[in-house]
Design a protein around this motif. Structure first.
Motif, PDB file in Angstrom:
ATOM      1  N   ASP A  63       0.697  -1.174   0.004  1.00 34.25           N
ATOM      2  CA  ASP A  63      -0.052  -0.133  -0.022  1.00 34.25           C
ATOM      3  C   ASP A  63       0.881   1.251   0.010  1.00 34.25           C
ATOM      4  OD1 ASP A  63      -2.261  -1.687  -0.025  1.00 34.25           O
ATOM      5  OD2 ASP A  63      -2.735  -1.324   2.273  1.00 34.25           O
TER       6      ASP A  63
ATOM      7  N   GLY B 228       4.038   3.558   2.115  1.00 29.47           N
ATOM      8  CA  GLY B 228       4.039   4.106   3.492  1.00 29.47           C
ATOM      9  C   GLY B 228       5.547   3.778   3.927  1.00 29.47           C
TER      10      GLY B 228
ATOM     11  N   LYS C 282       9.055  -1.435   6.035  1.00 26.16           N
ATOM     12  CA  LYS C 282       9.202  -2.229   7.203  1.00 26.16           C
ATOM     13  C   LYS C 282       9.496  -3.580   6.803  1.00 26.16           C
ATOM     14  CE  LYS C 282       4.988  -0.120   9.083  1.00 26.16           C
ATOM     15  NZ  LYS C 282       4.533   0.361   7.894  1.00 26.16           N
TER      16      LYS C 282
ATOM     17  N   ASP D 223      -4.252 -10.397   9.339  1.00 24.22           N
ATOM     18  CA  ASP D 223      -4.880  -9.251   8.765  1.00 24.22           C
ATOM     19  C   ASP D 223      -6.573  -9.246   8.900  1.00 24.22           C
ATOM     20  OD1 ASP D 223      -5.385  -7.022   7.546  1.00 24.22           O
ATOM     21  OD2 ASP D 223      -4.877  -7.816   5.180  1.00 24.22           O
TER      22      ASP D 223
ATOM     23  N   THR E  48      -5.944  -1.964   9.670  1.00 21.97           N
ATOM     24  CA  THR E  48      -4.583  -1.651   8.842  1.00 21.97           C
ATOM     25  C   THR E  48      -4.455  -2.990   8.306  1.00 21.97           C
ATOM     26  OG1 THR E  48      -2.090  -1.189   9.067  1.00 21.97           O
ATOM     27  CG2 THR E  48      -3.022  -2.422  10.801  1.00 21.97           C
TER      28      THR E  48
ATOM     29  N   THR F 133      -1.954  -5.291   7.535  1.00 25.78           N
ATOM     30  CA  THR F 133      -0.861  -5.667   8.121  1.00 25.78           C
ATOM     31  C   THR F 133       0.249  -6.063   6.912  1.00 25.78           C
ATOM     32  OG1 THR F 133      -1.539  -7.769   8.578  1.00 25.78           O
ATOM     33  CG2 THR F 133      -1.588  -5.955  10.388  1.00 25.78           C
TER      34      THR F 133
ATOM     35  N   ALA G  62       1.085  -2.778   4.650  1.00 25.19           N
ATOM     36  CA  ALA G  62       1.168  -1.361   5.266  1.00 25.19           C
ATOM     37  C   ALA G  62       2.887  -0.770   5.058  1.00 25.19           C
ATOM     38  CB  ALA G  62       0.688  -1.341   6.751  1.00 25.19           C
TER      39      ALA G  62
ATOM     40  N   GLU H 177      -0.473   0.593  17.290  1.00 19.36           N
ATOM     41  CA  GLU H 177      -0.895   0.988  16.047  1.00 19.36           C
ATOM     42  C   GLU H 177      -0.310   1.925  15.206  1.00 19.36           C
ATOM     43  OE1 GLU H 177      -4.710   0.311  13.012  1.00 19.36           O
ATOM     44  OE2 GLU H 177      -4.707  -0.482  15.019  1.00 19.36           O
ATOM     45  N   ASN H 178      -0.263   3.154  16.172  1.00 17.74           N
ATOM     46  CA  ASN H 178       0.217   4.592  15.346  1.00 17.74           C
ATOM     47  C   ASN H 178       1.669   4.240  15.149  1.00 17.74           C
ATOM     48  OD1 ASN H 178       0.003   7.594  15.203  1.00 17.74           O
ATOM     49  ND2 ASN H 178       1.610   7.414  16.622  1.00 17.74           N
TER      50      ASN H 178
ATOM     51  N   TRP I  15       3.233   1.617  14.350  1.00 15.61           N
ATOM     52  CA  TRP I  15       3.521   0.735  13.088  1.00 15.61           C
ATOM     53  C   TRP I  15       2.887   1.344  12.003  1.00 15.61           C
ATOM     54  CZ3 TRP I  15       4.298  -3.936  11.055  1.00 15.61           C
ATOM     55  CH2 TRP I  15       3.763  -4.264  10.024  1.00 15.61           C
ATOM     56  N   GLU I  16       1.952   2.209  11.908  1.00 14.32           N
ATOM     57  CA  GLU I  16       1.384   3.125  10.760  1.00 14.32           C
ATOM     58  C   GLU I  16       2.497   4.131  10.281  1.00 14.32           C
ATOM     59  OE1 GLU I  16      -0.973   2.484   8.799  1.00 14.32           O
ATOM     60  OE2 GLU I  16      -2.609   1.540   9.943  1.00 14.32           O
ATOM     61  N   THR I  17       3.341   4.718  11.230  1.00 13.10           N
ATOM     62  CA  THR I  17       3.939   5.940  10.915  1.00 13.10           C
ATOM     63  C   THR I  17       5.550   5.916  10.835  1.00 13.10           C
ATOM     64  OG1 THR I  17       3.778   6.585  13.131  1.00 13.10           O
ATOM     65  CG2 THR I  17       2.031   7.487  11.884  1.00 13.10           C
TER      66      THR I  17
END
Length: 285
Positions: A21, A23, A26, A90, A95, A97, A100, A163-164, A166-168
Motif C-alpha cells: 500500500d 508508506g 518495514k 490481517d 490496517t 498488516t 502497510a 498501531e500508531n 506501526w502506521e507511521t
C-alpha cells in the motif's frame, strides 16, 4: 532498483504476488516455532527442507518472503520484495498488516526455543550462529528499511504493540509488535551489524557495462578477465602482450566463452553481457 530476489537465496516463487500500500518501509521478524520444547525437554530442530516444502505447498497461504536458516546461513525466497506476503494476521477493516508499507518484508527464522542441533540446545535465536544475518540485513536495508526497531529490539516473548507507531514509522518489527496479531515471537533477534560487515568488498568484479569494452580500453579489470578466460579454457589469444588492453584476442576469447555457455549467433559476438560476465566470475581488482 534493489534486487527483487535476495542475492544468494534459493528462489522458489509461489506466485500470488500483490502490491503493497505504500508508506514507511518495514521488515517483520518471525520464528517458525514449529515445535514446543523446554529446557528440561529440548527437541531436535525441524529440517530446513521440510519448512521450505511446507511454505511452497500446504503453507503457501502463510508463507513469508524469506525462510532463513540461521545455523547454515541458507535462504529461500517465496515472493519478490515488492509483493506482500501473508505471514501476518490481517483483520478486515483494520490496517492491512501484510501491505502497510512501501515494502513489508517478512522473514521466518528456522528456530524454536530450546531446539537441539547435534548436542547443543539453543534457548534463544541470538544463541544460534546467526549465519547470513549480515547479508539479510543488507538486502532488507537496500529496500529502504531503516536499521532500527521503532518499538525496541525484541528481548523476550511478550507483546508490545502500538498501531500508531506501526502506521507511521519504518524499520524492523517483531511479530509481537504488529497490530491485530497475537503472536509473541521472535523472542530475540540479532543486533544490526556494522556498515563494513554489511557491505564487504565484492568477491567478483561487477559488470562494468557494455560501453566499457571498446578497442584500446586499458584496465586491470580486462587483465583479470583475460586470466579467467585462459583459466576456463577459452583462450583464443595470439599474443601475451598488453593483457590489460581490450582487443581482437579478447573478442575472440570472450566469444568462445559465450559459446561455452550455450549462446549462439549474435549472442556469441564476443561483446560481454551482464549474464555471461557474472558466470565468468572475474575476481575483484
Amino acid at each position: 532498483m534493489p534486487d527483487l530476489w535476495m542475492p544468494g537465496a534459493t528462489r522458489l516463487d509461489i506466485g500470488d504476488h500483490a502490491a503493497t500500500d505504500g508508506g514507511p518501509a518495514k521488515a517483520i521478524a518471525h520464528i517458525t516455532w514449529d515445535k514446543n520444547a523446554t529446557a528440561a525437554k529440548p527437541v531436535d530442530l525441524v529440517s530446513y527442507t521440510n519448512l521450505r516444502s511446507y511454505f511452497a505447498g500446504g503453507g503457501a497461504a502463510v508463507a513469508p518472503h524469506i525462510l532463513w536458516d540461521p545455523f547454515a546461513g541458507s535462504f529461500t525466497q517465496f515472493v519478490p520484495a515488492n509483493s506482500r506476503s501473508k505471514s501476518l494476521v490481517d483483520v478486515a477493516g483494520g490496517t492491512r498488516t501484510n501491505r502497510a508499507g512501501s515494502v513489508v518484508i517478512q522473514i521466518e527464522a528456522l528456530f524454536f526455543p530450546y531446539c537441539r542441533v547435534g548436542t547443543t540446545v539453543y534457548p534463544r535465536l541470538i544463541d544460534t550462529p546467526c549465519k547470513g544475518w549480515a547479508e539479510l540485513q543488507a538486502w532488507v536495508h537496500s529496500w529502504g528499511v531503516p536499521n532500527a526497531w521503532p518499538m525496541g529490539r525484541p528481548t523476550d516473548f511478550t507483546s508490545h504493540r502500538s498501531e500508531n507507531t506501526w502506521e507511521t514509522v519504518g524499520g524492523w518489527y517483531g511479530h509481537s509488535q504488529v497490530p491485530e496479531n497475537s503472536h509473541q515471537d521472535p523472542g530475540s533477534w540479532p543486533a544490526f551489524v556494522t556498515t563494513d560487515a554489511v557491505h564487504p568488498a565484492p568477491q567478483y568484479e561487477p559488470f562494468p557495462g557494455a560501453a566499457f569494452f571498446k578497442t584500446g580500453k586499458k584496465s586491470p579489470v580486462i587483465a583479470a578477465m583475460h586470466k579467467r578466460l585462459v583459466a576456463v579454457g577459452c583462450s583464443r589469444y595470439k599474443s601475451t602482450a598488453n593483457p590489460d588492453v581490450w582487443g581482437s584476442g579478447d573478442v575472440a576469447s570472450y566469444a568462445a566463452w559465450q559459446r561455452h555457455l550455450g549462446y549462439t549467433g549474435v549472442a556469441a559476438d564476443g561483446q560481454p553481457g551482464a549474464k555471461s560476465w557474472a558466470a565468468l566470475k572475474v575476481p575483484n581488482v
